[in-house]
Design a protein around this motif. Sequence first.
Motif, mmCIF file in Angstrom:
data_model
loop_
_atom_site.group_PDB
_atom_site.id
_atom_site.type_symbol
_atom_site.label_atom_id
_atom_site.label_comp_id
_atom_site.label_asym_id
_atom_site.label_seq_id
_atom_site.Cartn_x
_atom_site.Cartn_y
_atom_site.Cartn_z
ATOM 1 N N SER A 198 -1.290 4.912 0.712
ATOM 2 C CA SER A 198 -1.924 4.330 1.876
ATOM 3 C C SER A 198 -3.358 3.975 1.522
ATOM 4 C CB SER A 198 -1.857 5.346 3.022
ATOM 5 O OG SER A 198 -2.652 4.948 4.092
ATOM 6 N N ASP A 199 -3.757 2.741 1.811
ATOM 7 C CA ASP A 199 -5.096 2.279 1.432
ATOM 8 C C ASP A 199 -6.139 2.804 2.420
ATOM 9 O OD1 ASP A 199 -6.589 0.443 -0.393
ATOM 10 O OD2 ASP A 199 -7.213 -0.349 1.560
ATOM 11 N N VAL B 154 1.147 -2.387 -4.593
ATOM 12 C CA VAL B 154 2.309 -1.701 -5.143
ATOM 13 C C VAL B 154 3.239 -2.770 -5.690
ATOM 14 C CG1 VAL B 154 4.291 -0.250 -4.654
ATOM 15 C CG2 VAL B 154 2.095 0.245 -3.591
ATOM 16 N N ASN B 155 3.533 -2.633 -6.956
ATOM 17 C CA ASN B 155 4.363 -3.616 -7.664
ATOM 18 C C ASN B 155 3.857 -5.043 -7.406
ATOM 19 O OD1 ASN B 155 5.904 -1.526 -8.609
ATOM 20 N ND2 ASN B 155 7.380 -1.671 -6.908
ATOM 21 N N GLY B 156 2.510 -5.168 -7.404
ATOM 22 C CA GLY B 156 1.915 -6.494 -7.305
ATOM 23 C C GLY B 156 1.669 -6.988 -5.894
ATOM 24 N N LYS B 157 2.191 -6.278 -4.882
ATOM 25 C CA LYS B 157 1.979 -6.751 -3.512
ATOM 26 C C LYS B 157 0.926 -5.881 -2.814
ATOM 27 C CE LYS B 157 6.617 -8.475 -2.776
ATOM 28 N NZ LYS B 157 7.931 -8.037 -2.286
ATOM 29 N N GLU B 158 0.003 -6.509 -2.136
ATOM 30 C CA GLU B 158 -1.025 -5.769 -1.397
ATOM 31 C C GLU B 158 -0.361 -5.061 -0.214
ATOM 32 O OE1 GLU B 158 -4.714 -7.538 -1.009
ATOM 33 O OE2 GLU B 158 -5.504 -5.793 0.056
ATOM 34 N N GLY C 35 -1.102 -0.166 5.715
ATOM 35 C CA GLY C 35 -0.466 1.040 6.260
ATOM 36 C C GLY C 35 0.176 1.832 5.141
ATOM 37 N N ARG C 36 1.171 2.666 5.492
ATOM 38 C CA ARG C 36 1.827 3.492 4.484
ATOM 39 C C ARG C 36 2.890 2.684 3.766
ATOM 40 N NH1 ARG C 36 2.915 9.362 7.088
ATOM 41 N NH2 ARG C 36 0.740 9.994 7.067
ATOM 42 N N HIS C 37 2.907 2.842 2.486
ATOM 43 C CA HIS C 37 3.932 2.139 1.724
ATOM 44 C C HIS C 37 4.628 3.117 0.808
ATOM 45 C CE1 HIS C 37 5.849 -0.709 -0.985
ATOM 46 N NE2 HIS C 37 5.656 -1.621 -0.036
ATOM 47 N N ARG C 38 5.944 3.088 0.871
ATOM 48 C CA ARG C 38 6.704 4.051 0.090
ATOM 49 C C ARG C 38 6.671 3.705 -1.391
ATOM 50 N NH1 ARG C 38 12.376 6.936 1.475
ATOM 51 N NH2 ARG C 38 12.285 8.204 -0.387
ATOM 52 N N VAL C 39 6.565 4.719 -2.236
ATOM 53 C CA VAL C 39 6.638 4.472 -3.680
ATOM 54 C C VAL C 39 7.671 5.403 -4.302
ATOM 55 C CG1 VAL C 39 4.293 3.600 -4.046
ATOM 56 C CG2 VAL C 39 4.702 6.067 -4.044
ATOM 57 N N GLU D 137 4.627 0.698 -9.660
ATOM 58 C CA GLU D 137 3.279 0.581 -10.197
ATOM 59 C C GLU D 137 2.281 0.409 -9.058
ATOM 60 O OE1 GLU D 137 3.289 -2.522 -13.083
ATOM 61 O OE2 GLU D 137 3.868 -1.133 -14.678
ATOM 62 N N ILE D 138 1.285 1.302 -9.053
ATOM 63 C CA ILE D 138 0.241 1.214 -8.037
ATOM 64 C C ILE D 138 -0.992 0.651 -8.725
ATOM 65 C CG2 ILE D 138 -1.139 2.528 -6.375
ATOM 66 C CD1 ILE D 138 1.064 4.744 -6.622
#
Lengths: 557, 445
Positions: free
Chosen positions: A94-95, A104-108, A111-115, A120-121
């Motif tokens: 979460s930024d 994450v994997n190249g996409k900005e 909110g919360r993003h699952r990894v 790749e962060i």
Amino acid sequence: MQFLADLAIVGLRVLLSIYAVYIIFECFASMRRQKREEKPLIMLSSSTLRRKIPVLCWENLIGRSKGSDIVIEDPTVSRNHCVLLRRKEGWFVSDLDSKSGTLVNGKEISGRHRVGVGDEIRIGCTTLTVHRGEDFDEEVRHSWFFSRVSRKPSVPSPLLLMMVNIFHLFMAVEICISQNEFNLEAFQVLGAVVLFSWVLFAFSRGVFARSNFELETLAVFLTGTGVMLLVSQDIRDAWIQIIAAFIGAALYMCILMFIKNPDRIVNWRLAVMIGAAALLVINLVFGTVEFGAANRIYIAGVSLQPSELVKIAYIFVGASALDHLQTKRNFIEFLVFSAVCVGALAIMGDFGTALIFFATFIVISITRSGDYKTVILALVGAALASLLVIYFKPYIAERFATWGHALEDSYDTGYQQSGVLTYIASGGLFGTGVGSGVLQYYGASETDLVFGIMAEEMGLIIALSVAVAICALTFSTRELSSRSRSTFYSISACCAASMMLIQTALNVFGCTDLLPLTGVTLPFISAGGSSMVSCFGLLAFIKAADERTYTSTLKKR
Amino acid sequence: MKRTMSRSIIALILAVAFLLGLGFLCYKYVCDSPMWASQTFNAYISSGKGLACAGTIYDRNGTVLAKSENGERVYNEDLSVRLATLHSVGDYSYNIATALQTTHRAELAGHNRIFGYGLPSSLGFSGDMTLTVDSVVCAKVYDAFGGRNGACFVYNYKTGEVLCMVSTPSYDPQNVPEEVPEGAYLNNAISSTYAPGSIFKIITTVAAIEYLPDWENITLNCDGEEDFGGDDVTCLEHHGEMDIYEAFARSCNIAFADLAAQVGAENMQKTAEKLGITESFNICSVNTAKGVYDVKNATLNELAWSGIGQHTDMTNPAQMAILCGAVASEGSAKLPTYIEGVSPKGNAELMSKETADIMAEIMRYTVRDYYGDSMFEGLTVGAKTGTAEVGEGKAPNGWIVGYSEDEDCPLAFAVVVEEGDYGFYSAGPIARIAMTECAKSLRGE
């Protein structure tokens, strides 16, 4: 013959002291054992930094600042860049309004993003790849509490609990010896204590499938000791105490379920805050004056001390006011809430509890924000407020006038403290026997002077062990909370333990004339239903901070 | 998480502070628990247990002064001994502040730091205690008072041991009368002060030695009366011309009034304070009554009277014995103790060796050439008597204070007899008995 009998009685007291020390030691020792192995949960690797980063906590702050859990020495990374956190569902990132954003994997992300493993962060110019924890092959630094834990298996929880039961059985036996006759009530109360301990155990093990019971065992040990001390003093109080323990234990389970999801907590903050303030207002309006403080209300003949319940709310609000990790938001809100609590208590004349809240406020403020400026400001404010109070109500200062020289005024204002000192000295290290003391006939001794009663009847060793046990709880809680599932748990646990410690300090040092006597309870031991319930409530926060509390249910699946 | 952890160190700081507090509590327990346990309201000693099974009190020769038998407190069978040792042994009550049964009741009742009062009576080791006094000497001294009120204090200024401590009036602790004589609860030797009269000339002499550079060559003149600041100071005789030695031995009032005036108020005050007159000495956890010497706002006449122990001057017998002990032992005397095993609380350093030696010479001269050595047979004594006007239509108090310089009998003494008139005739014979009997006791005769 008489000689042998007397020798046995004294021997029993000496053994009981050693036994108490052993039980308390074993509670903490077993807490250390049965711990998940100190391995990283996941691992991050970075090709640019050329190092493997173990992720040890459930919530990790990633950034350039030295206080971050994962420090990235990259000028393009913000000081507090993002948060990597674990929830029941998996790992998220979460930024934190960083300058360059988190990808994450190249996409900005927003909110919360699952990894997951392999993702790749990217933060600034650094790319972090997620790996399994097992892939980390270096040694991880241990906390002192868990380092060098012996291989010896811990005492199984049921056995430890049974040892506590036996301790209380000996207390019942001592009561009979002191009174020179069989005391049925002592054994009835003992039965209730045993029932209580095993009901609590059954729920913890059976219903919630929790692997650890040491914290509860310690609470049962203290509760039962307090209850057994009450038997000869006031049997009715003993029963009330037991009932309160059941209610407290129920509340304990409820709070543990309620705060199970750390993300939901923040939504309840306002409601809890308003509820707590309302309780205090009701107290102010309907409170009746007793022992110089209007801190009780009566509902259908049952006396309640709302301020005790507000303690739980206070810890909850204090620790939950964080939307994100360690940002200073909502601090004003908490400041106002604290002022309301302390102010209301001061108006009631309950200065002991007001002091507990204020000291806890300091601990929460520092733990939350590390902001010493606010703390100093608060201290100055409090000092000014105290001066005003003393100026306008000089009789309040008189209450503290005997402080430090109670023995010189032992028939008047120093009556209670000099009684405690005298009877502590009379009890010696091993006591005069449960139920045989003199201090129990002093007014309000079952709450304010209970440390003295314990020392007189059971000896200084047991009394000090109990105080040390509550103190040790602070140490163990801090170490346990280094691996908490959420910062909320860490902060609330440390603050709850500190609150109990502050209360213990005011009680123990107050009745022994090292601090002014403010009339606060000794956690779990002092008579008082509301106090007992509140202690179990606070204990829930400490339990929640233990990583194992919520994990064993997962293991079952 | 890392931040929370580093900030939560505040909780650890609290915990450490708490442990330090507990440590301090333990320290206080170790130091003070006998004092806590001996509080008068303590139910463990005021009822049931208590003196009923307390330990035995012995004197220095092993004579039983008090013991517990079948739940009763039994005192020495000799009435004189009981009366003479009341103020060091005590009775059932807490009324006598200096008595062992008051100050050390917890210890006597078997209190100890490990078991408190927690030991059943079959296991309870009661605490036996021994006094340093000689009960035979005390009884003889008590009888010598012959019903007059006062006090006698004799102690070994080298070891601090009190051999004789008698205070009258007294009462029988075995059969406490319904009406206790007025003042009987007070141990006059330690807790009372009296107008000193001529014994105060010791202090004035010390002041003269220290503050008048040519003191040895001063010639003092006595015409029976002399004007100081507009009023007369009177003397009992016309002493004529004399030096300080002579003036001290003959106890000339005019000479010492003159010396006090020469020394001046400020230096007189300083000397009295340095010699401990306005101080309290700690004897076995009991403080001696502070004497009085106050010439800060005195007129010349009052200063003159203060130099011969009148004006507002007050002194305490134990304090005067300590002062004499210091004279005999180069200015620094051991503080007294009357309980065996309780070591004296250090030394009273009151004057320089030089001053002490001169003072000793003057006091010794007084006995050798005026009182006569036959007064203290077998001893080499230096002393000073005093007869202090107290007003209120009462006869003067009689005093004698002094010391013996014998190697095997290093004793300092102070005797005061209320309304005794001339100290030499009232206190003197009591001191003679006290000193010769104490010497016998020390020499094992």
